[in-house]
Every structure is written in C-alpha cells, then in structure tokens.
Design an enzyme around this catalytic site. Sequence first.
Site: not given
Ligand code: GLY
Length: 347
Positions: A217, A245, A247-248, A267-268, A270
């Site tokens: 990310t 899907r 993410g965060d 970052t990581g 999600g």
């Molecule tokens: N952190 C990015 C995602 O999981 O989409």
Amino acid sequence: MGLGKKFIGLLAIVLVVGCTQSDGQQEQQQKKDWALALHGGAGAISEDRPDSVKQAYFDDLDEALTIGEDILSNGGSAEDAVEKVINYMEDNPRFNAGKGAVFTHDGEHELDAAFMIGNTREAGAVTGVKTVKNPITLARKVMETSEHVMFATEGAERYADKVGVERVDQDYFYTESRYKALQRALEQEKEDDGKQSSLVPYEDKTALYADGEKFGTVGCVAVDKNGQIVAGTSTGGMTNKKFGRVGDVPIIGSGTYASDLVAVSMTGWGEKIMRAVSGHTVSAYMKYKPATLEEAGDYLLQDVLNPGEAGMIAVDKYGNIYMDMNTNGMFRGSSDSEGNREVAIWD
Ligand code: GLY
C-alpha cells in the site's frame, strides 16, 4: 474546496504553541513549520537481495520524499504534498498502488484510495476502481467537489470522467512480478482445497517482497505551515482478493484518518486494520487518554493489533512524526522543517 473551508483551514494556526498531556504531564510544544511522512507498504520484506535491488527502493523513497519536501518547504499545502507524493508512488511499479497494483482472484486490478483533511474533517474515498490511473487524485476530487464521501466501482469511474481524472485500460496495470504472485497464490489455494491464499512466497530476486504482496500500500501524511493536517492512502489491495473485496484503505477511520490532532495512514493486512478501526483509534486514544502520538501509535501496533499485521505512519498537529510497524519492515521516509530526515526499510 470552498472559500469558507479554505478560510477555516487558514485559521488553523500559523504558529501553534500548545499543550499535550502525557501521563498527566503538560508539555509545551512549538509547532514545526511543516512535517511529512510516507510509506510504501509493510510486511515480511526480504533482506537477502543484492544491494542494487535494495538501493533502487531507497532511491525511490528518497525521490518521493523530495517531492513532498519541495512542496512544503516552498509554502505549498499539505493536500498537494500528500497527493503528489502518492502520485509518484502510484506511477512506480515497485509499489502496490496505481501502476504496480496486485492482481485480484479474477486476474484484474481493483484499486482503493482515500484522502482526508483533519482540521475540517473533509474526506473523499474510492473503492474497486479498475481504470483510474491515480486513485488518490480521484479521492481528493471526491472530497473537494462532491457532497459524498465514497464512490465505488463503475460509479467512481463515471465520477472520474465527470471531474476530468485520467482513466487507463486494465493492461496499464500489468506487471510480470505481480502476475507471477497471483499464479503462485492460485496454485497454493488449489493445494489448500480452496482456502484463500495470498500469503505465499514467490522468489522474485528483483524485488524486495517475498510474501505474495499481501501488505503493499502507499500512503503519506503531512502538516503544513498553515496547520492543515492531511492523510492519504492508495492501494491495489491484496493479491488474489476475491470479487468486490474492500480493504481498510478507503474506509475513513480505518486505513486512512485525520482529525484536528493527527493524520494517520496504515499499511498491512486490511481486514485486521479495519477491525481495529485503526486510524480513528489512534486519534481517539490521543484525545481521550490523553496520550502523545508515540503512546497512541505503540498502543495500536502493540496492544490492539498482533505481530506481523501492520505498519503505520502519522503526523500530529505539532509536526511530531510516528513511523513504526509490527512486521520486520516498512518502506518509509520522513522529513520536517527542522532538518530531520530519514529513509528506511527494515527495523
Ligand atoms: N492494506 C491494504 C489492503 O488490505 O487492502
């Protein structure tokens, strides 16, 4: 942005001299003229690569940092610094955002981004876009020109046309290493009887990731001379993510958040970051504990999230910077008006 909102932003303090509380102690702090931090993903970052491969990442992080420094040191806005830094990383195939976005389960690219100004709580986000070259630019446009906060999929792409944000074919996002990562993930999934897999090793000796690009990310946070606090994040998500899907990153308060105290970009993994409502947790911990940025960041990464799940960058209203992770590495850099500067990857 409307004149009223700009005015509020400008009122938000040229020189802030204030107090933070930590363990009941009041500390006087003088606001730095500006401060900036960026990340290009956290995770299990391989260390056994040739120096030339490692150096290429350091050079790119350095270049991204320089773009933000030039804007802020010349009196530019935190909004511009965050957008332009992220645009550079989106256009760079080394990072999982824009050009370097990972592949979905269906062999496509679905990109997410969010942008937020803490002082005014304005926010914009896009999710699941397949044809927008720079999703962070679209997220900023959503914030500045629409009455809504988030646009999804084709609707977001229609909005890109409406506001003149560049679109590209899906082919634009193709990179061989990401394609190979998807193939490995699909093979692994078959071996595991359909259990979703994106955390699979693949041996691309020209790259630094070895974990199937689960954690890539890009993000940037900044505070400018007018006291505007801004966060932005952009991502291709995770390799082999299933249809639709989210993410965060585009969830305001999770992967991206800014308040009048702090701007955060995560970052990581999600799903883990979302469940912890990570960005908002940091801001709320600072406000209600009350706590410093360092205490709040450590609380999130060490007490709320588990080892191996995430990295975080943040800047508070005084220009204090936080960059840390509970993985073995995070591509990152920071700089401020007092001459502090750092570019790093591992612990
Ligand atoms: N952190 C990015 C995602 O999981 O989409």
